[in-house]
Design an enzyme around this catalytic site. Structure first.
Site, PDB file in Angstrom:
ATOM      1  CE1 TYR A 109      -4.582   3.037   2.962  1.00 32.80           C
ATOM      2  CE2 TYR A 109      -3.844   1.317   4.465  1.00 32.80           C
ATOM      3  CZ  TYR A 109      -4.419   1.697   3.271  1.00 32.80           C
ATOM      4  OH  TYR A 109      -4.831   0.730   2.376  1.00 32.80           O
ATOM      5  CD  GLU A 197      -7.323   2.358   0.543  1.00 28.96           C
ATOM      6  OE1 GLU A 197      -6.166   1.966   0.368  1.00 28.96           O
ATOM      7  OE2 GLU A 197      -7.999   2.903  -0.354  1.00 28.96           O
TER       8      GLU A 197
END
Length: 392
Positions: A109, A197
Protein backbone atom coordinates in the site's frame (compact mmCIF):
# COMPACT_ATOMS: atom_id res chain seq x y z
CA UNK A 1 -12.22 16.77 -7.88
CA UNK A 2 -11.82 13.03 -8.49
CA UNK A 3 -10.73 11.21 -11.64
CA UNK A 4 -11.08 7.65 -12.87
CA UNK A 5 -8.41 4.99 -12.35
CA UNK A 6 -7.24 5.04 -15.97
CA UNK A 7 -6.87 8.84 -15.84
CA UNK A 8 -4.88 8.66 -12.60
CA UNK A 9 -2.62 6.05 -14.20
CA UNK A 10 -2.08 8.24 -17.26
CA UNK A 11 -0.95 11.06 -14.98
CA UNK A 12 1.29 8.78 -12.92
CA UNK A 13 2.85 7.27 -16.05
CA UNK A 14 3.64 10.77 -17.35
CA UNK A 15 5.71 11.28 -14.18
CA UNK A 16 7.58 7.99 -14.61
CA UNK A 17 5.51 5.67 -12.40
CA UNK A 18 5.33 2.15 -13.87
CA UNK A 19 1.78 0.95 -14.58
CA UNK A 20 0.43 -2.13 -16.38
CA UNK A 21 -0.55 -1.70 -20.03
CA UNK A 22 -4.23 -0.89 -20.46
CA UNK A 23 -6.87 0.75 -22.65
CA UNK A 24 -10.28 2.29 -22.08
CA UNK A 25 -13.44 0.87 -23.68
CA UNK A 26 -17.02 2.13 -23.93
CA UNK A 27 -18.56 -1.01 -25.44
CA UNK A 28 -18.00 -4.80 -25.30
CA UNK A 29 -16.54 -4.79 -28.81
CA UNK A 30 -14.10 -2.02 -27.88
CA UNK A 31 -13.09 -4.06 -24.82
CA UNK A 32 -12.28 -7.07 -27.01
CA UNK A 33 -10.34 -4.88 -29.44
CA UNK A 34 -8.39 -3.41 -26.50
CA UNK A 35 -7.50 -6.92 -25.29
CA UNK A 36 -6.26 -7.93 -28.74
CA UNK A 37 -4.14 -4.78 -28.99
CA UNK A 38 -2.67 -5.27 -25.52
CA UNK A 39 -1.74 -8.87 -26.30
CA UNK A 40 -1.17 -11.60 -23.76
CA UNK A 41 -3.70 -14.14 -22.52
CA UNK A 42 -4.84 -12.77 -19.17
CA UNK A 43 -6.70 -9.48 -18.68
CA UNK A 44 -8.55 -7.55 -16.00
CA UNK A 45 -11.75 -5.73 -17.00
CA UNK A 46 -12.35 -2.93 -14.49
CA UNK A 47 -15.45 -0.81 -14.02
CA UNK A 48 -14.51 2.87 -13.95
CA UNK A 49 -16.30 4.78 -11.18
CA UNK A 50 -15.25 7.37 -8.61
CA UNK A 51 -15.18 4.93 -5.69
CA UNK A 52 -13.03 2.21 -4.22
CA UNK A 53 -13.77 -1.36 -3.15
CA UNK A 54 -14.81 -2.26 -6.72
CA UNK A 55 -13.31 -5.73 -6.51
CA UNK A 56 -15.44 -6.72 -3.54
CA UNK A 57 -18.53 -5.47 -5.39
CA UNK A 58 -17.86 -7.44 -8.58
CA UNK A 59 -16.52 -4.43 -10.49
CA UNK A 60 -13.24 -6.14 -11.49
CA UNK A 61 -13.32 -9.31 -13.57
CA UNK A 62 -10.35 -11.46 -14.59
CA UNK A 63 -10.58 -12.96 -18.08
CA UNK A 64 -8.60 -15.52 -20.04
CA UNK A 65 -10.41 -15.42 -23.39
CA UNK A 66 -11.80 -12.71 -25.65
CA UNK A 67 -15.31 -14.04 -25.06
CA UNK A 68 -14.82 -13.61 -21.33
CA UNK A 69 -13.63 -10.03 -21.92
CA UNK A 70 -16.73 -9.30 -23.99
CA UNK A 71 -19.06 -10.86 -21.40
CA UNK A 72 -17.37 -8.99 -18.55
CA UNK A 73 -17.68 -5.63 -20.33
CA UNK A 74 -21.29 -6.38 -21.26
CA UNK A 75 -22.09 -7.22 -17.64
CA UNK A 76 -20.48 -4.06 -16.23
CA UNK A 77 -21.35 -1.36 -18.77
CA UNK A 78 -24.61 0.44 -18.12
CA UNK A 79 -25.12 -0.90 -14.59
CA UNK A 80 -24.93 1.01 -11.31
CA UNK A 81 -22.13 -0.44 -9.23
CA UNK A 82 -22.75 -0.37 -5.49
CA UNK A 83 -19.71 -0.51 -3.19
CA UNK A 84 -19.17 0.36 0.46
CA UNK A 85 -17.97 3.79 -0.71
CA UNK A 86 -20.84 4.69 -3.08
CA UNK A 87 -23.84 4.36 -0.79
CA UNK A 88 -26.92 2.32 -1.72
CA UNK A 89 -27.59 4.32 -4.89
CA UNK A 90 -24.28 3.27 -6.46
CA UNK A 91 -22.53 4.96 -9.39
CA UNK A 92 -23.09 4.45 -13.13
CA UNK A 93 -20.52 2.47 -15.11
CA UNK A 94 -20.08 4.17 -18.48
CA UNK A 95 -16.62 2.83 -19.35
CA UNK A 96 -14.35 -0.06 -18.49
CA UNK A 97 -10.57 -0.30 -18.36
CA UNK A 98 -9.02 -3.39 -19.94
CA UNK A 99 -5.60 -4.11 -18.48
CA UNK A 100 -3.00 -6.84 -18.81
CA UNK A 101 -3.13 -8.99 -15.66
CA UNK A 102 0.53 -9.78 -15.07
CA UNK A 103 1.28 -12.17 -12.18
CA UNK A 104 2.79 -10.59 -9.06
CA UNK A 105 4.27 -11.83 -5.80
CA UNK A 106 3.43 -9.12 -3.25
CA UNK A 107 0.79 -6.44 -2.66
CA UNK A 108 1.80 -3.23 -0.89
CA UNK A 109 0.00 0.00 0.00
CA UNK A 110 1.23 3.50 -0.86
CA UNK A 111 -0.68 6.71 -0.25
CA UNK A 112 -0.16 10.48 -0.16
CA UNK A 113 -2.56 12.76 1.63
CA UNK A 114 -2.72 16.45 2.49
CA UNK A 115 -2.66 16.42 6.31
CA UNK A 116 -4.51 19.64 7.13
CA UNK A 117 -3.76 19.41 10.85
CA UNK A 118 -0.01 19.13 10.31
CA UNK A 119 -0.16 21.40 7.24
CA UNK A 120 2.11 18.92 5.48
CA UNK A 121 1.95 16.14 2.93
CA UNK A 122 1.90 12.78 4.71
CA UNK A 123 3.15 9.63 2.98
CA UNK A 124 1.59 6.40 4.23
CA UNK A 125 2.78 2.93 3.27
CA UNK A 126 2.13 -0.61 4.43
CA UNK A 127 3.10 -4.18 3.64
CA UNK A 128 -0.62 -5.02 3.82
CA UNK A 129 -1.68 -3.99 0.31
CA UNK A 130 -5.06 -4.77 -1.22
CA UNK A 131 -6.92 -3.69 1.93
CA UNK A 132 -8.66 -0.38 2.67
CA UNK A 133 -6.41 1.94 4.67
CA UNK A 134 -9.06 2.14 7.40
CA UNK A 135 -9.04 -1.65 7.62
CA UNK A 136 -5.24 -1.73 7.83
CA UNK A 137 -5.21 0.95 10.54
CA UNK A 138 -7.83 -0.94 12.56
CA UNK A 139 -6.40 -4.46 12.24
CA UNK A 140 -2.67 -3.89 11.96
CA UNK A 141 -1.78 -0.30 12.92
CA UNK A 142 1.82 -1.32 13.53
CA UNK A 143 2.19 -2.07 9.81
CA UNK A 144 1.63 1.58 8.85
CA UNK A 145 4.75 3.46 7.75
CA UNK A 146 4.31 7.24 7.88
CA UNK A 147 6.56 10.08 6.72
CA UNK A 148 5.73 13.78 6.99
CA UNK A 149 7.19 15.83 4.13
CA UNK A 150 8.87 19.17 4.87
CA UNK A 151 7.43 21.51 2.20
CA UNK A 152 10.61 23.60 1.89
CA UNK A 153 12.60 20.64 0.52
CA UNK A 154 9.96 18.10 -0.52
CA UNK A 155 10.21 14.33 -0.21
CA UNK A 156 13.85 13.26 -0.05
CA UNK A 157 15.52 10.19 -1.54
CA UNK A 158 16.62 8.92 1.88
CA UNK A 159 12.98 9.07 3.09
CA UNK A 160 11.85 7.06 0.07
CA UNK A 161 14.60 4.49 0.74
CA UNK A 162 13.56 4.19 4.39
CA UNK A 163 9.97 3.52 3.28
CA UNK A 164 11.14 0.93 0.73
CA UNK A 165 13.31 -0.94 3.25
CA UNK A 166 10.51 -0.91 5.86
CA UNK A 167 8.27 -2.49 3.22
CA UNK A 168 10.62 -5.50 3.32
CA UNK A 169 11.91 -5.21 -0.24
CA UNK A 170 15.21 -6.59 -1.51
CA UNK A 171 17.94 -4.34 -2.92
CA UNK A 172 16.80 -4.58 -6.53
CA UNK A 173 13.16 -3.96 -5.57
CA UNK A 174 14.16 -1.04 -3.33
CA UNK A 175 15.66 0.78 -6.32
CA UNK A 176 12.39 0.42 -8.31
CA UNK A 177 10.28 1.32 -5.26
CA UNK A 178 12.28 4.50 -4.52
CA UNK A 179 11.76 5.65 -8.10
CA UNK A 180 8.02 4.93 -7.80
CA UNK A 181 7.69 6.69 -4.42
CA UNK A 182 9.55 9.81 -5.61
CA UNK A 183 7.77 10.05 -8.96
CA UNK A 184 4.35 9.51 -7.39
CA UNK A 185 5.13 12.31 -4.94
CA UNK A 186 6.04 14.60 -7.85
CA UNK A 187 2.72 13.76 -9.54
CA UNK A 188 0.84 14.50 -6.32
CA UNK A 189 2.69 17.79 -5.75
CA UNK A 190 2.81 19.13 -9.30
CA UNK A 191 -0.85 18.34 -10.05
CA UNK A 192 -2.20 20.00 -6.87
CA UNK A 193 -3.37 16.69 -5.47
CA UNK A 194 -5.13 16.31 -2.16
CA UNK A 195 -5.04 12.50 -2.17
CA UNK A 196 -3.19 9.83 -4.11
CA UNK A 197 -3.68 6.16 -3.27
CA UNK A 198 -1.90 3.29 -5.00
CA UNK A 199 -3.54 0.16 -3.64
CA UNK A 200 -2.18 -2.29 -4.40
CA UNK A 201 1.35 -1.39 -5.36
CA UNK A 202 2.62 -4.77 -6.54
CA UNK A 203 6.01 -6.41 -6.83
CA UNK A 204 6.38 -8.82 -9.77
CA UNK A 205 8.52 -11.96 -9.99
CA UNK A 206 11.12 -10.08 -12.04
CA UNK A 207 11.41 -7.38 -9.30
CA UNK A 208 9.36 -4.69 -11.04
CA UNK A 209 7.15 -2.38 -8.95
CA UNK A 210 3.81 -1.52 -10.58
CA UNK A 211 0.86 0.67 -9.64
CA UNK A 212 -1.89 -1.90 -10.10
CA UNK A 213 -4.61 0.53 -9.02
CA UNK A 214 -4.69 4.30 -8.49
CA UNK A 215 -7.05 6.89 -7.06
CA UNK A 216 -6.41 10.63 -7.21
CA UNK A 217 -8.25 13.66 -5.90
CA UNK A 218 -7.36 17.27 -6.66
CA UNK A 219 -7.86 20.70 -5.13
CA UNK A 220 -10.88 22.24 -6.87
CA UNK A 221 -9.49 25.73 -6.24
CA UNK A 222 -6.35 24.92 -8.26
CA UNK A 223 -8.07 23.61 -11.38
CA UNK A 224 -7.88 27.00 -13.09
CA UNK A 225 -4.15 26.33 -13.56
CA UNK A 226 -4.60 22.63 -14.37
CA UNK A 227 -6.91 22.70 -17.42
CA UNK A 228 -5.78 19.27 -18.56
CA UNK A 229 -6.85 17.73 -15.25
CA UNK A 230 -10.04 19.81 -15.08
CA UNK A 231 -11.04 18.34 -18.46
CA UNK A 232 -10.90 14.86 -16.90
CA UNK A 233 -13.91 15.63 -14.68
CA UNK A 234 -16.79 13.19 -15.20
CA UNK A 235 -20.10 14.85 -14.17
CA UNK A 236 -21.95 11.52 -14.30
CA UNK A 237 -20.11 10.39 -11.15
CA UNK A 238 -21.42 13.22 -8.97
CA UNK A 239 -24.74 14.63 -7.83
CA UNK A 240 -26.30 16.30 -10.93
CA UNK A 241 -27.52 19.10 -8.69
CA UNK A 242 -23.96 19.83 -7.60
CA UNK A 243 -22.87 19.98 -11.25
CA UNK A 244 -25.74 22.36 -12.06
CA UNK A 245 -24.85 24.52 -9.05
CA UNK A 246 -21.21 24.70 -10.15
CA UNK A 247 -22.31 26.01 -13.56
CA UNK A 248 -23.95 28.96 -11.75
CA UNK A 249 -21.08 29.43 -9.27
CA UNK A 250 -23.19 28.21 -6.37
CA UNK A 251 -21.87 25.97 -3.60
CA UNK A 252 -24.31 23.07 -3.18
CA UNK A 253 -24.02 19.76 -1.35
CA UNK A 254 -27.01 17.42 -1.19
CA UNK A 255 -27.89 15.87 2.17
CA UNK A 256 -30.53 13.45 3.46
CA UNK A 257 -32.96 15.81 5.25
CA UNK A 258 -36.26 17.51 4.38
CA UNK A 259 -35.64 21.23 4.94
CA UNK A 260 -34.01 22.97 2.00
CA UNK A 261 -31.58 25.79 2.85
CA UNK A 262 -30.80 28.89 0.79
CA UNK A 263 -28.21 31.01 2.57
CA UNK A 264 -25.56 33.59 1.71
CA UNK A 265 -22.18 32.75 3.18
CA UNK A 266 -20.69 29.36 3.98
CA UNK A 267 -20.37 30.03 7.71
CA UNK A 268 -23.97 31.21 7.98
CA UNK A 269 -25.09 28.19 5.95
CA UNK A 270 -23.39 25.84 8.40
CA UNK A 271 -24.90 27.72 11.36
CA UNK A 272 -28.32 27.47 9.70
CA UNK A 273 -27.95 23.72 9.31
CA UNK A 274 -26.89 23.43 12.96
CA UNK A 275 -29.94 25.41 14.12
CA UNK A 276 -32.26 23.22 12.05
CA UNK A 277 -30.75 20.16 13.75
CA UNK A 278 -31.06 21.88 17.15
CA UNK A 279 -34.75 22.54 16.44
CA UNK A 280 -35.32 18.85 15.69
CA UNK A 281 -35.20 18.92 11.90
CA UNK A 282 -32.84 17.66 9.21
CA UNK A 283 -31.30 19.93 6.53
CA UNK A 284 -31.71 18.71 2.96
CA UNK A 285 -28.69 20.54 1.62
CA UNK A 286 -25.88 23.00 2.07
CA UNK A 287 -26.36 25.88 -0.35
CA UNK A 288 -24.35 29.10 -0.35
CA UNK A 289 -25.59 31.65 -2.91
CA UNK A 290 -22.64 33.92 -2.16
CA UNK A 291 -22.49 37.64 -1.58
CA UNK A 292 -24.52 38.67 -4.61
CA UNK A 293 -27.94 37.18 -3.89
CA UNK A 294 -29.44 38.45 -7.16
CA UNK A 295 -32.92 37.35 -8.34
CA UNK A 296 -31.31 35.08 -10.95
CA UNK A 297 -29.05 33.36 -8.42
CA UNK A 298 -31.87 32.98 -5.90
CA UNK A 299 -34.18 31.56 -8.60
CA UNK A 300 -31.49 29.03 -9.55
CA UNK A 301 -31.10 28.17 -5.88
CA UNK A 302 -34.85 27.55 -5.55
CA UNK A 303 -34.80 25.22 -8.57
CA UNK A 304 -31.87 23.27 -7.15
CA UNK A 305 -33.49 22.86 -3.75
CA UNK A 306 -36.87 21.88 -5.21
CA UNK A 307 -35.27 19.28 -7.48
CA UNK A 308 -34.84 17.22 -4.31
CA UNK A 309 -38.14 15.36 -3.86
CA UNK A 310 -37.48 14.93 -0.15
CA UNK A 311 -37.75 18.68 0.51
CA UNK A 312 -40.88 19.52 2.52
CA UNK A 313 -40.01 23.14 3.44
CA UNK A 314 -37.47 25.81 2.45
CA UNK A 315 -35.60 28.16 4.77
CA UNK A 316 -34.09 31.30 3.21
CA UNK A 317 -31.61 32.93 5.59
CA UNK A 318 -29.90 36.07 4.27
CA UNK A 319 -27.57 38.37 6.15
CA UNK A 320 -27.11 41.57 4.15
CA UNK A 321 -23.75 43.16 4.73
CA UNK A 322 -22.45 44.31 1.36
CA UNK A 323 -25.97 43.75 -0.03
CA UNK A 324 -29.16 45.41 1.23
CA UNK A 325 -32.14 43.57 2.67
CA UNK A 326 -34.64 45.48 0.51
CA UNK A 327 -32.77 44.45 -2.65
CA UNK A 328 -32.47 40.86 -1.43
CA UNK A 329 -36.20 40.79 -0.54
CA UNK A 330 -37.10 41.90 -4.07
CA UNK A 331 -34.86 39.16 -5.43
CA UNK A 332 -36.51 36.51 -3.24
CA UNK A 333 -39.99 37.66 -4.31
CA UNK A 334 -39.09 37.71 -8.01
CA UNK A 335 -37.51 34.29 -7.76
CA UNK A 336 -40.47 32.88 -5.82
CA UNK A 337 -42.80 34.08 -8.58
CA UNK A 338 -40.62 32.61 -11.34
CA UNK A 339 -40.30 29.22 -9.70
CA UNK A 340 -43.35 27.21 -8.68
CA UNK A 341 -42.90 26.66 -4.94
CA UNK A 342 -45.31 24.10 -3.54
CA UNK A 343 -43.75 23.79 -0.08
CA UNK A 344 -43.78 26.19 2.91
CA UNK A 345 -41.25 29.01 2.53
CA UNK A 346 -39.64 30.54 5.62
CA UNK A 347 -37.63 33.77 5.10
CA UNK A 348 -35.35 35.46 7.60
CA UNK A 349 -33.51 38.68 6.74
CA UNK A 350 -30.92 40.54 8.82
CA UNK A 351 -28.50 43.38 8.24
CA UNK A 352 -28.58 46.54 6.15
CA UNK A 353 -32.08 47.98 5.47
CA UNK A 354 -33.71 45.03 7.23
CA UNK A 355 -36.94 46.92 8.03
CA UNK A 356 -37.41 47.91 4.39
CA UNK A 357 -36.81 44.32 3.38
CA UNK A 358 -39.38 43.00 5.84
CA UNK A 359 -41.92 45.52 4.55
CA UNK A 360 -41.38 44.40 0.97
CA UNK A 361 -41.91 40.77 2.01
CA UNK A 362 -45.06 41.64 3.98
CA UNK A 363 -46.59 43.54 1.05
CA UNK A 364 -45.64 40.97 -1.60
CA UNK A 365 -48.85 38.98 -1.37
CA UNK A 366 -46.85 35.74 -1.31
CA UNK A 367 -47.57 33.02 1.21
CA UNK A 368 -44.38 33.48 3.22
CA UNK A 369 -43.46 32.69 6.80
CA UNK A 370 -41.12 35.35 8.19
CA UNK A 371 -38.82 35.26 11.21
CA UNK A 372 -36.60 37.77 13.01
CA UNK A 373 -33.93 35.44 14.41
CA UNK A 374 -32.15 32.34 13.13
CA UNK A 375 -33.48 30.18 15.97
CA UNK A 376 -37.04 31.35 15.25
CA UNK A 377 -36.60 30.70 11.54
CA UNK A 378 -35.27 27.19 12.19
CA UNK A 379 -38.12 26.40 14.57
CA UNK A 380 -40.75 27.66 12.10
CA UNK A 381 -39.13 25.68 9.26
CA UNK A 382 -39.23 22.48 11.33
CA UNK A 383 -42.89 23.14 12.27
CA UNK A 384 -43.82 23.87 8.65
CA UNK A 385 -42.07 20.72 7.50
CA UNK A 386 -43.94 18.63 10.07
CA UNK A 387 -47.26 20.18 9.03
CA UNK A 388 -46.55 19.56 5.34
CA UNK A 389 -45.74 15.90 6.04
CA UNK A 390 -48.99 15.54 8.01
CA UNK A 391 -51.03 16.97 5.13
CA UNK A 392 -49.50 14.48 2.72
Amino acid sequence: MDVHEYQAKELLASFGVAVPKGAIAFSPDQAVYAATELGGSFWAVKAQIHAGARGKAGGIKLCRTYNEVRDAAKDLLGKRLVTIQTGPEGKPVQRVYVETADPFERELYLGYVLDRKAERVRVIASQRGGMDIEEIAAKEPESLIQVVVEPAVGLQQFQAREIAFQLGLNIKQVSAAVKTIMNAYRAFRDCDGTMLEINPLVVTKDDRVLALDAKMSFDDNAMFRRPGIADMHDPSQGDPREAQAAEHNLSYIGLEGEIGCIVNGAGLAMATMDMIKHAGGEPANFLDVGGGASPERVATAFRLVLSDRNVKAILVNIFAGINRCDWVAEGVIQAAREVKIDVPLVVRLAGTNVEAGKKILAESGLDLITADTLSEAARKAVEACAAAKTQH
